[in-house]
Design an enzyme around this catalytic site. Structure first.
Site, mmCIF file in Angstrom:
data_model
loop_
_atom_site.group_PDB
_atom_site.id
_atom_site.type_symbol
_atom_site.label_atom_id
_atom_site.label_comp_id
_atom_site.label_asym_id
_atom_site.label_seq_id
_atom_site.Cartn_x
_atom_site.Cartn_y
_atom_site.Cartn_z
ATOM 1 N N ASP A 200 67.216 79.890 -64.114
ATOM 2 C CA ASP A 200 66.890 78.492 -63.851
ATOM 3 C C ASP A 200 68.134 77.800 -63.311
ATOM 4 O O ASP A 200 69.175 78.432 -63.144
ATOM 5 C CB ASP A 200 66.340 77.802 -65.123
ATOM 6 C CG ASP A 200 65.232 76.809 -64.755
ATOM 7 O OD1 ASP A 200 65.523 75.893 -63.964
ATOM 8 O OD2 ASP A 200 64.093 76.976 -65.229
ATOM 9 N N HIS A 270 64.065 75.618 -59.027
ATOM 10 C CA HIS A 270 64.789 76.036 -60.241
ATOM 11 C C HIS A 270 65.786 77.151 -59.927
ATOM 12 O O HIS A 270 65.915 78.114 -60.680
ATOM 13 C CB HIS A 270 63.803 76.488 -61.327
ATOM 14 C CG HIS A 270 63.035 75.335 -61.932
ATOM 15 N ND1 HIS A 270 63.579 74.498 -62.858
ATOM 16 C CD2 HIS A 270 61.772 74.892 -61.709
ATOM 17 C CE1 HIS A 270 62.677 73.569 -63.199
ATOM 18 N NE2 HIS A 270 61.572 73.785 -62.508
ATOM 19 N N GLU A 334 57.564 73.053 -59.929
ATOM 20 C CA GLU A 334 58.527 71.979 -59.719
ATOM 21 C C GLU A 334 59.533 72.298 -58.607
ATOM 22 O O GLU A 334 60.740 72.321 -58.846
ATOM 23 C CB GLU A 334 59.273 71.704 -61.036
ATOM 24 C CG GLU A 334 58.331 71.266 -62.140
ATOM 25 C CD GLU A 334 59.030 71.058 -63.477
ATOM 26 O OE1 GLU A 334 58.641 70.127 -64.182
ATOM 27 O OE2 GLU A 334 59.956 71.839 -63.816
HETATM 28 C C1 ACM Z 1 57.103 74.113 -66.496
HETATM 29 O O1 ACM Z 1 56.994 73.613 -67.629
HETATM 30 N N1 ACM Z 1 57.915 73.558 -65.596
HETATM 31 C C2 ACM Z 1 56.362 75.277 -66.092
#
Ligand code: ACM
Ligand code: ZN
Length: 775
Positions: A200, A270, A334
């Protein structure tokens, strides 16, 4: 009783309820967690005596069964201190482990206990393993030389084939030994998939030999922000990673416990830690730091750069060598597209691919699908399949993708309708990083939310809006643990337990066999095993459960107190902390005065947390109230009486103390039951602008003697909210010349047009009110 106790007339005669209870009055109880699908108690059979002479036998030559036998031996030693020997071959005595192909479900099992033997037959070695888990959990912890196991026939199998739990090791890192402890904890709860979130923005955690800088430059961040992006930092470097050898060892460790490790490499968003190592993979070329704050970074992989595709192939190429799992998670959540919109390379890629936006998807969303489809093609070529978060729907799904639905169930429902497999993991029910109590002040700092054990337990993963055919695509259920605010492994356990026990029945048990009260009664016993394991579990379920119900007949607030295990409860009404010398709760309390109510349960001198309520009476308290316009269904809770129950809410509008109005006004008539002189009405709103929850826009007070003809005595307007206005509580006091009346009508208008500066502009806002006070 809700569980499935079947009485078999063929092999055993029926037990009366009394003798059934006696059968379970031993220190063995097969009603474990998750509750087996079927338990038959066999009468006219002596119990099996488990003692040091009991031998555990497995089918000769079956190494997996041998491992199962060793597990059983170690579990029994752990729980009751008896060390049983393990031998190859089967016998008519002792404990026998057998694979039986006639059992349909590979994870299913049958246990037969009679006076001479215990037989555990599984649809595979995994089925035997789950039978062993049930046997292990049926024993009451405590040193024992001999245990009588009641004769019984148990048949069991899981509802879902995919029973997952996720752990984020990027935001905080947990060493390999802790990961093994996590896996042991999953095995105890019959979980069979470990979703390992390995990369991440805040740190890359898995060695990739062809990309060494992922570790040398991508695994240690300079420092970490304090709290919720406070702007202050701890100044301490933070990092950690797993070598490929460690990862393979963990895969093996998990496999022995019938758990498949599903690694996640989150892409194309991410990825800031990877960009810190390889800045040329970003749209701007960097330089980038490993992120030191929480949230969603704009720095993502450049989708127009061929080097990005090569990077994905290199990383996934090594991931498949470490992880034999059929499924590899490629993230997809995201991923902001701001940089792609202005990046010449990304825009050239869009042109080259002939991507055009349509009414459903932007060109950049389709570009994300191109990246995910690339990863899918690569993994399919290696015989693997992808799972992605529900955002992978946004530019069109990759052909064979499984969707993990996290932003509620919507993505999962849409994917199932499109014929794709789905794992349900909605944040509203299964994000274990959320608070598990309303009492946040006494909790370890967490991301927010409110997700008590009961909410997890009551989750039903099969959406009613899907047809039977579409429901077949719902393959499983998973809980997730994001670790921004979870710095230690001990806190991992605290956030998981006992919510994981509730999850295990969502994943394993058929819905008709689920019953929260029955679950709680079994949980008390189950937690004894947590103690044996030394787990740091949350204890909220042992707190006093207090129900506050306004009684409009008596004009009093009725307080009913209970605990999960009927422990004694002590209370005070003067704000002092209750002790064993305080009032012992015997029956419903009836409150008609202002007071501070506190209650605790006390077990062996140890106090539970204190339940505290400030009860404030006004002329409206516990008076009959009727609504002239509806309360919003989603936030109705106990309905109109909530407004006159003498109880105030805090800054969290989801606690049940607040009720909501949406599209229509709050319009209530309160019957004061006698003529009263009044000159003031107070109410408070709870504002959370990000959730479309706003302050009131106007209020009107009307009085009447007969409940039919009302006269306006006060009107107020409130301004539209600004972007800079704070969230939280807004108090409103409406004063007017004193007047006598028997009925009071209150009209309060919500925001009907969310302001221009807000993402929800033009829509209706929610209005949350906890109490109407009349004086
Ligand atoms: C997530 O909670 N961004 C998958
Ligand atoms: Zn780019």
């Amino acid at each position: 009783m809700k569980f499935n106790l079947l009485f078999s007339g063929l092999f055993a005669s029926v037990l009366t309820l009394t003798s059934f209870n006696e059968a379970f009055a031993t220190n063995v109880d097969y009603r474990v967690i998750p509750m087996p699908q079927k338990i038959e108690v066999v009468e006219n059979q002596k119990p099996f005596t488990l003692n040091k002479k009991s031998v555990i036998r497995y089918t000769k030559g079956n190494d997996k069964l041998k491992k199962d036998a060793e597990f059983l031996s170690s579990y029994i030693k752990e729980v009751i201190g008896l060390k049983l020997s393990v031998k190859a071959g089967n016998a008519s005595t002792g404990i026998n482990l057998i694979v039986d192909n006639k059992i349909d479900n590979k994870e299913g099992y049958i246990i037969d206990v009679n006076s001479s033997s215990i037989t555990i037959k599984g649809g595979s070695e995994a089925g035997v393993f789950y039978g062993i888990q049930t046997l292990r959990k049926s024993l009451t912890p405590g040193i024992s030389k001999s245990v009588e196991m009641p004769a019984a026939h148990i048949e069991d199998y899981p509802r879902f084939a995919y029973r997952g739990a996720h752990l984020d090791v990027s935001r905080h890192f947990f060493p390999a030994d802790s990961v093994k402890k996590f896996i042991d904890m999953l095995a105890l709860h019959n979980v069979n998939r470990f979703h390992w979130h390995l990369s991440d923005d805040q740190g890359w955690r898995i060695e990739i030999k062809s990309r060494p800088e992922l570790i040398t430059k991508g695994s240690e961040r300079k420092e970490t922000v304090i709290g919720h992006n406070s702007g202050k930092y701890d100044g301490k470097p933070y990092g950690g990673f797993y070598t490929q050898e460690q990862a393979k060892d963990i895969v093996k460790y998990a496999a022995e416990r019938n758990i498949t490790v599903i690694p996640e490499i989150d892409m194309p968003g991410h990825m800031q830690a990877a960009l810190a190592a390889y800045p040329e993979l970003g749209c701007t070329g960097g330089p980038y730091d490993i992120w030191t704050i929480w949230g969603v970074s704009d720095n993502v992989l450049c989708a127009g750069n061929d080097a990005t595709l090569k990077f994905i192939d290199d990383v996934l190429g090594e991931i498949v060598q470490m992880f034999p799992s059929e499924y590899i998670h490629v993230g997809g959540d995201e991923c902001p597209k701001d940089q792609w919109k202005v990046c010449p390379k990304c825009q050239a890629r869009i042109k080259q691919l002939g991507i055009v936006s349509d009414e459903k998807h932007t060109a950049e969303e389709k570009l994300q699908s191109y990246i995910i489809s690339h990863a899918e093609k690569f993994l399919n070529s290696k015989g693997r399949q992808i799972i992605g978060w529900d955002e992978i729907l946004e530019g069109g799904l990759a052909p064979n993708a499984t969707v993990m639905s996290w932003r509620g169930e919507g993505g999962g429902i849409e994917a199932a309708k499109q014929g794709h497999d789905v794992i349900m993991s909605p944040n509203t029910y299964l994000y274990f990083d959320y608070y598990q109590t309303k009492d946040k002040e006494n909790e370890p700092y967490a991301i927010g939310g409110y997700l008590p054990v009961e909410t997890v337990y009551n989750y039903e993963p099969m959406p009613k809006s899907l047809t039977k055919e579409e429901q077949k695509f719902i393959k499983g259920v998973q809980a997730n643990l994001w670790t921004e605010y979870i710095p230690t492994y001990s806190q991992v356990e605290y956030m998981e337990l006992p919510r994981l026990a509730a999850l295990s029945e969502v994943q394993w048990s058929n819905p008709e066999n689920k019953d929260y009260k029955d679950f709680l009664s079994r949980l008390v016993r189950y937690i004894e095993l947590y103690k044996v394991k030394g787990y740091n579990y949350a204890t909220h379920i042992f707190d006093v459960f207090a129900d506050f119900t306004p009684n409009t007949d008596s004009g009093k607030l009725d307080i009913t107190l209970s605990t999960i295990d009927d422990s004694p409860i002590y209370y005070t009404l003067d704000g002092t902390d209750p002790t064993e010398k305080s009032n012992l709760y015997q029956s419903v309390l009836n409150i008609d005065k202002d007071c501070t109510f506190k209650a605790v349960s006390i077990r062996k001198g140890v106090k539970s947390r204190t339940v505290t309520e400030n009860i404030g009476m006004s002329k409206a308290s516990m008076k009959p109230i009727t609504m002239r316009q509806p309360i919003n269904k989603q936030y109705e809770y106990k309905g109109a009486v909530t407004l006159v129950d003498g109880l105030k809410g805090n800054g969290n509008y989801k606690t049940g103390r607040w009720i909501a109005f949406y599209k229509n006004d709050l319009e209530a008539i309160i019957d004061l039951t006698k003529e009263e002189e009044i000159s003031k009405v107070d109410f408070t709103t709870c504002v959370e602008k990000g959730d479309w929850v706003f302050d009131a826009r106007s209020a009107e007070i009307l009085l009447s003697d007969d409940g039919n003809v009302f006269k306006t005595v006060a009107e107020e307007n409130y301004p539209e909210m600004n972007e800079s206005d704070r969230n939280g509580l807004y108090n409103h006091t409406i004063s007017f010349p004193a007047e006598k009346a028997k009925f009071v009508k209150i009209k309060i208008a919500p925001e009907h047009k969310i302001p221009e500066w807000h993402g929800g502009k033009g829509n209706n806002g929610f209005l949350f009110i906890d109490e109407i006070e009349i004086n």
